[in-house]
Design a protein around this motif. Structure first.
Motif, PDB file in Angstrom:
ATOM      1  N   ARG A   1       0.837  -1.216   0.000  1.00 52.14           N
ATOM      2  CA  ARG A   1       0.000   0.000   0.000  1.00 52.14           C
ATOM      3  C   ARG A   1       0.865   1.258   0.000  1.00 52.14           C
ATOM      4  N   ILE A   2       1.947   1.255   0.766  1.00 49.55           N
ATOM      5  CA  ILE A   2       2.855   2.407   0.783  1.00 49.55           C
ATOM      6  C   ILE A   2       3.507   2.568  -0.582  1.00 49.55           C
ATOM      7  N   GLY A   3       3.915   1.466  -1.209  1.00 51.76           N
ATOM      8  CA  GLY A   3       4.493   1.524  -2.546  1.00 51.76           C
ATOM      9  C   GLY A   3       3.515   2.092  -3.568  1.00 51.76           C
ATOM     10  N   GLU A   4       2.253   1.684  -3.497  1.00 50.05           N
ATOM     11  CA  GLU A   4       1.226   2.217  -4.401  1.00 50.05           C
ATOM     12  C   GLU A   4       1.053   3.718  -4.193  1.00 50.05           C
ATOM     13  N   PHE A   5       1.077   4.153  -2.932  1.00 48.98           N
ATOM     14  CA  PHE A   5       0.950   5.579  -2.624  1.00 48.98           C
ATOM     15  C   PHE A   5       2.106   6.362  -3.254  1.00 48.98           C
ATOM     16  N   ILE A   6       3.316   5.857  -3.109  1.00 48.68           N
ATOM     17  CA  ILE A   6       4.491   6.540  -3.677  1.00 48.68           C
ATOM     18  C   ILE A   6       4.371   6.628  -5.189  1.00 48.68           C
ATOM     19  N   LEU A   7       3.916   5.564  -5.835  1.00 48.53           N
ATOM     20  CA  LEU A   7       3.738   5.582  -7.293  1.00 48.53           C
ATOM     21  C   LEU A   7       2.711   6.629  -7.717  1.00 48.53           C
ATOM     22  N   GLU A   8       1.646   6.794  -6.917  1.00 50.98           N
ATOM     23  CA  GLU A   8       0.586   7.759  -7.240  1.00 50.98           C
ATOM     24  C   GLU A   8       0.978   9.198  -6.911  1.00 50.98           C
ATOM     25  N   GLU A   9       1.588   9.404  -5.741  1.00 49.56           N
ATOM     26  CA  GLU A   9       1.829  10.755  -5.236  1.00 49.56           C
ATOM     27  C   GLU A   9       3.259  11.260  -5.401  1.00 49.56           C
ATOM     28  N   GLY A  10       4.207  10.368  -5.615  1.00 52.50           N
ATOM     29  CA  GLY A  10       5.599  10.775  -5.783  1.00 52.50           C
ATOM     30  C   GLY A  10       6.272  11.246  -4.511  1.00 52.50           C
TER      31      GLY A  10
ATOM     32  N   PRO B   1      12.795  -5.634  -1.566  1.00 52.68           N
ATOM     33  CA  PRO B   1      12.299  -4.267  -1.319  1.00 52.68           C
ATOM     34  C   PRO B   1      11.631  -3.681  -2.559  1.00 52.68           C
ATOM     35  N   ILE B   2      10.735  -2.744  -2.320  1.00 52.31           N
ATOM     36  CA  ILE B   2      10.141  -1.963  -3.405  1.00 52.31           C
ATOM     37  C   ILE B   2      11.108  -0.827  -3.682  1.00 52.31           C
ATOM     38  N   ILE B   3      11.507  -0.657  -4.937  1.00 52.58           N
ATOM     39  CA  ILE B   3      12.384   0.452  -5.328  1.00 52.58           C
ATOM     40  C   ILE B   3      11.705   1.191  -6.471  1.00 52.58           C
ATOM     41  N   ILE B   4      11.494   2.501  -6.283  1.00 46.88           N
ATOM     42  CA  ILE B   4      10.798   3.333  -7.267  1.00 46.88           C
ATOM     43  C   ILE B   4      11.680   4.521  -7.609  1.00 46.88           C
ATOM     44  N   ASP B   5      11.984   4.703  -8.889  1.00 47.19           N
ATOM     45  CA  ASP B   5      12.798   5.837  -9.325  1.00 47.19           C
ATOM     46  C   ASP B   5      12.092   7.133  -8.947  1.00 47.19           C
ATOM     47  N   GLU B   6      12.800   8.040  -8.254  1.00 43.28           N
ATOM     48  CA  GLU B   6      12.148   9.255  -7.758  1.00 43.28           C
ATOM     49  C   GLU B   6      11.812  10.258  -8.859  1.00 43.28           C
ATOM     50  N   LYS B   7      12.483  10.201 -10.005  1.00 50.39           N
ATOM     51  CA  LYS B   7      12.190  11.146 -11.090  1.00 50.39           C
ATOM     52  C   LYS B   7      11.070  10.641 -11.993  1.00 50.39           C
ATOM     53  N   THR B   8      11.162   9.392 -12.418  1.00 49.15           N
ATOM     54  CA  THR B   8      10.179   8.855 -13.370  1.00 49.15           C
ATOM     55  C   THR B   8       9.005   8.163 -12.677  1.00 49.15           C
ATOM     56  N   LEU B   9       9.166   7.858 -11.387  1.00 47.61           N
ATOM     57  CA  LEU B   9       8.190   7.091 -10.615  1.00 47.61           C
ATOM     58  C   LEU B   9       7.899   5.734 -11.251  1.00 47.61           C
TER      59      LEU B   9
END
Length: 192
Positions: free
Chosen positions: A16-25, A118-126
């Motif tokens: 859920r936290i990973g989904e939030f980061i993908l949506e909100e950055g 771990p979930i890893i999400i690029d901070e620029k491209t999300l």
């Protein structure tokens, strides 16, 4: 969703936290964490500056949201630390990414091997840079299962080994859309 042990909350919470980061950055703040906990059926017991305590019949969760990182400790309501886990979300400046990890809260006493990538999400491209196998837990007459969707299962087959348990790293034995792990006792079920 069944919340019996720390892993049964930690995995869907990390997802859920990973989904939030993908949506909100960005990393979720205290009010958003509070909403997630309510979604999972936890009751808020205490709210102080910089800390919140949530509980169910079997679990206690301590949340520490601090701007660019969040730490949530999940322990059994019995107080047993051997299976306690931490869900940690932070921004890694060296990687240029947001990271969400599930770690043993007590390395000395942890009774299992948390095998969650771990979930890893690029901070620029999300864009996701890792593809962990995360879902929620459901119980039926055959046991307690980590339930994942078809998309997660497809990514798992492409990027990993579907015969390795995503919870403990043990070996899975598949029967149709269900798999069983002899090491941790949990199963994996593909929904849809």
């Amino acid at each position: 969703m069944k919340l019996y042990e720390p892993v049964t909350l930690a995995m869907p919470l990390a997802k859920r936290i990973g989904e939030f980061i993908l949506e909100e950055g960005r990393i979720p703040e205290g009010d958003e964490i509070r909403g997630f906990m309510r979604e999972f059926g936890l009751e808020e017991s205490c709210l102080e500056r910089g800390m919140a305590v949530y509980r169910t019949k079997f679990l206690v969760a301590l949340a520490f949201p601090r701007g660019e990182n969040v730490v949530i400790d999940v322990i059994s309501s019995s107080g047993e630390l051997s299976d306690a886990l931490e869900v940690i979300a932070y921004r890694d400046r060296e990687l240029g990414a947001f990271v969400v990890e599930i770690l043993p809260a007590n390395d000395l006493e942890y009774g299992g091997n948390i095998g969650v990538e771990p979930i890893i999400i690029d901070e620029k491209t999300l864009e996701p840079e890792s593809f962990p196998v995360l879902g929620h837990f459901e119980e039926d007459e055959e046991g307690l299962f980590l339930v994942i969707d078809r998309e997660t299962y497809s990514r798992w087959r492409e990027n990993g080994d579907p015969h390795t348990c995503p919870i403990c790293g043990g070996e899975l034995a598949w029967k149709g859309k269900k798999a069983y792990c002899r090491d941790c006792g949990y199963g994996v079920r593909v929904k849809g």
